[in-house]
Scaffold this motif. Structure first.
Motif: not given
Ligand SMILES: Cc1cc2nc3c(=O)[nH]c(=O)nc-3n(C[C@H](O)[C@H](O)[C@H](O)COP(=O)(O)OP(=O)(O)OC[C@H]3O[C@@H](n4cnc5c(N)ncnc54)[C@H](O)[C@@H]3O)c2cc1C
Ligand SMILES: Nc1ncnc2c1ncn2[C@@H]1O[C@H](COP(=O)(O)O)[C@@H](O)[C@H]1O
Lengths: 248, 310
Positions: B202, B227, B260, B279
């Motif tokens: 994200r 992700s 994350s 991160n």
């Molecule tokens: C039924 C179900 C199935 C799911 N299946 C999957 C799946 O198959 N795969 C999957 O990935 N997820 C899945 N999810 C979603 C999962 O629960 C998380 O919501 C998702 O993985 C979060 O994505 P993320 O880490 O990109 O975003 P976030 O959790 O928002 O993390 C973003 C990270 O980026 C970091 N960040 C922000 N800005 C910067 C920067 N400038 N430089 C460095 N770091 C930064 C933050 O510190 C944070 O740790 C599922 C959820 C459900 C409910």
């Protein structure tokens, strides 16, 4: 058009489950339970079809313990019309669930059954496909878009290489993927209204379905732990470390 | 008796996952036969015939099998099931789509995403997003199994010389039809079999920003993953998603950038050999599985990494 939505009560997706000390299963005591997230998406889709005037009735079904009534209520609060609970206390297997759903479909005559693509506890991803086979119906799994037509429904599916659109003859089975929609939160008035909606209580015996599991769980273990890693200070340190490992 | 492996293929290419399925099938001890179904897929059958350890290839070449529609494909496999004690296919979106129909028709429980075949009746499979591994024993006479490709070595694609035997199309009611597809063509390696994967989350913020991940991937000869949050936000296509409900990967090197480390994401990548996490939040759970963690702003670290690799 009538839509049937099977919903499963599962450990909430935010809970990190723990394996029981005796390796007989995972710890389920005092763990938060919720509707399987994919089933929320399925309910949402059915309710939207109703709001669009395409569907006339949405029936929410669960096979599970008494508490699965709460799961059904959640579906009714989102906009489902009535519920059916097939009370069964032990773990359910997709084949037996599909057989029960087939029997329920024979009574209810839905045009569409919308399930989740996968239950996040057993991670099987089987029930919808099995149901379609048992009914002799078409299927559209892993749906990210569902467009009903005249006696047909177009389903866009998330597949390994991208997206695929197929057309199904109705009645049909659809399984919901993550991008199909974003489920709503039920409003307080709708939660109150849902309390008055009817939930029919049934048992597997009412449908003549044998629930005896075909797979017995011999043992449940923690997955192998990863060795703790190291934090590096800078990009150059990272590159140096990876080069040393032969990874770059 | 023999084991039937249903190949995952495009009409002109055998997918690597099939090689893993052959290895899994060998654990049952019988002869391994491979079914190649498709339209104009004879070259794939020839490829399958060369897999070491394959005794026979069945070729179902018919327009009915062009797009692997579940109803047609399952009818074909069901018609062949009498001759086999075990039916095995990779747990990709194709296998997940048709195989449960086969199991239902045979009245057996399917074993989904087996990661180990302990013996002919016993299997290990992940449950709860891989937070637990269950050993299950099947009481069914026939076994219908999907396997997780990353958990089995690939059988050598050369060395075999199996006979290719045509099988006729099986009539099935036309319940569904193919309309269109949008496949994401790219010159990068396939996510499910790449040695190096770089995934963005994200934090990338937009499709344009995601290009810094793609540039780094191209420099490394890596595949690009993401992700769920990055896919949901539309930065990248759906088939980039790594995780419990996306692709399961196990490359030699996995670089998670701005992710994350939710359990659903970890479920898809924690069997990678080396994991790198970048991160800006030192508390991010991704660091608990990372071999090398770098607390940094990705918009500085990624271009810097690209430069230093150069
Ligand atoms: C039924 C179900 C199935 C799911 N299946 C999957 C799946 O198959 N795969 C999957 O990935 N997820 C899945 N999810 C979603 C999962 O629960 C998380 O919501 C998702 O993985 C979060 O994505 P993320 O880490 O990109 O975003 P976030 O959790 O928002 O993390 C973003 C990270 O980026 C970091 N960040 C922000 N800005 C910067 C920067 N400038 N430089 C460095 N770091 C930064 C933050 O510190 C944070 O740790 C599922 C959820 C459900 C409910
Ligand atoms: N016990 C159950 N009660 C109601 N629906 C179920 C049950 N088990 C599975 N399902 C449905 O089948 C889908 C796929 O489950 P599974 O095949 O177990 O991964 C779920 O998302 C539900 O829609």
């Amino acid at each position: 058009m009538k839509v049937l939505v099977p919903v499963k009560r599962v450990v909430d997706y935010n809970v990190k489950v723990r394996v029981k000390a005796d390796n007989s299963g995972v710890e389920l005591a005092n763990v938060k339970m919720s509707m399987n997230p994919f089933d929320e998406i399925a309910v949402e889709e059915a309710v939207r079809l109703k709001e669009a005037g395409t569907a006339t009735e949405v029936v929410v079904v669960s096979i599970g313990p008494k508490q699965a009534q709460e799961t059904i209520r959640t579906g009714l609060a989102m906009g489902g019309d009535r519920g059916i609970l097939v009370e069964y206390d032990a773990e359910t297997e997709p084949l037996a669930v599909a057989k029960l759903l087939k029997a329920i479909a024979a009574e209810e005559n839905p045009d569409l059954v919308v399930l989740g693509k996968q239950a996040i506890d057993d991670d099987c991803s089987q029930t919808g496909q099995m149901l379609a086979q048992l009914l002799g119906w078409s299927q559209g799994t892993f749906a990210s878009k569902v467009t009903p037509g005249d006696g047909t429904v177009d389903v866009t599916r998330e597949i390994d290489g991208g997206l695929e659109t197929i057309q199904l003859k109705m009645p049909a089975v659809v399984t919901a993927d993550l991008r199909l929609n974003e489920p709503r939160y039920a409003s307080l008035p709708n939660i109150m209204k849902a309390k008055k909606k009817e939930i029919a209580m049934k048992t597997p015996a009412d449908y003549g379905v044998d629930m005896t599991p075909r797979l017995s769980t011999e043992r449940v273990e923690e997955p192998p732990e990863r060795q703790a890693g190291v934090m590096v200070e800078s990009v150059s340190d990272l590159v140096a470390a990876l080069k040393e490992k032969g990874a770059l | 008796m023999a084991v039937l492996v249903i190949a995952e293929n495009t009409n002109d290419e055998l997918k690597d996952a099939t090689l893993s399925a052959v290895t899994a099938a060998q654990a049952f001890g019988g002869d391994v036969h491979v079914l190649v179904a498709g339209s104009g897929c004879a070259p794939v059958a020839d490829q399958a015939a060369k897999i070491a350890g394959v005794a026979k290839v069945l070729l179902a070449d018919d327009p009915a099998y062009d797009h692997g529609l579940a109803e047609a494909l399952s009818a074909l496999v069901i018609s062949l099931a009498d001759g086999y004690d075990q039916l095995v296919t990779p747990a990709g979106t194709m296998g997940k789509n048709f195989m449960p129909r086969v199991a239902a028709a045979l009245d057996v429980a399917q074993v989904s995403e087996a990661v180990e075949i302990v013996d002919a009746n016993t299997f290990k499979r992940p449950i709860y997003a891989g937070n637990a591994i269950a050993t299950v024993k099947s009481s069914d006479a026939k076994k219908v199994v999907t396997i997780r490709p990353t958990s089995f070595d690939k059988a050598p694609g050369e060395g075999g010389s199996a006979a290719v035997e045509p099988v006729a199309k099986v009539d099935a009611p036309a319940l569904s039809s193919f309309i269109s597809q949008e496949l994401n063509e790219s010159d990068r390696p396939d996510l499910s079999s790449a040695d190096v994967i770089i995934s963005g989350g994200r934090a990338l913020g937009s499709a344009e920003n995601f290009e810094i991940i793609e540039r780094l991937a191209d420099k490394l000869g890596a595949a690009v993953g993401a992700s769920r949050a990055a896919v949901d936000a539309g930065f990248v296509p759906n088939d980039y998603q790594v995780g419990q409900t996306g692709k399961i990967v196990a490359p030699k090197l996995y670089i998670a950038v701005g992710i994350s480390g939710a359990i659903q994401h970890l479920a898809g990548m924690k069997d990678s050999k080396i994991i790198v996490a970048i991160n800006k939040d030192e508390e991010a759970p991704i660091f608990q599985v990372a071999d090398y963690g770098l607390v940094a702003d990705l918009f500085e670290a990624v271009p810097e990494l690209e430069k230093q690799i150069g």
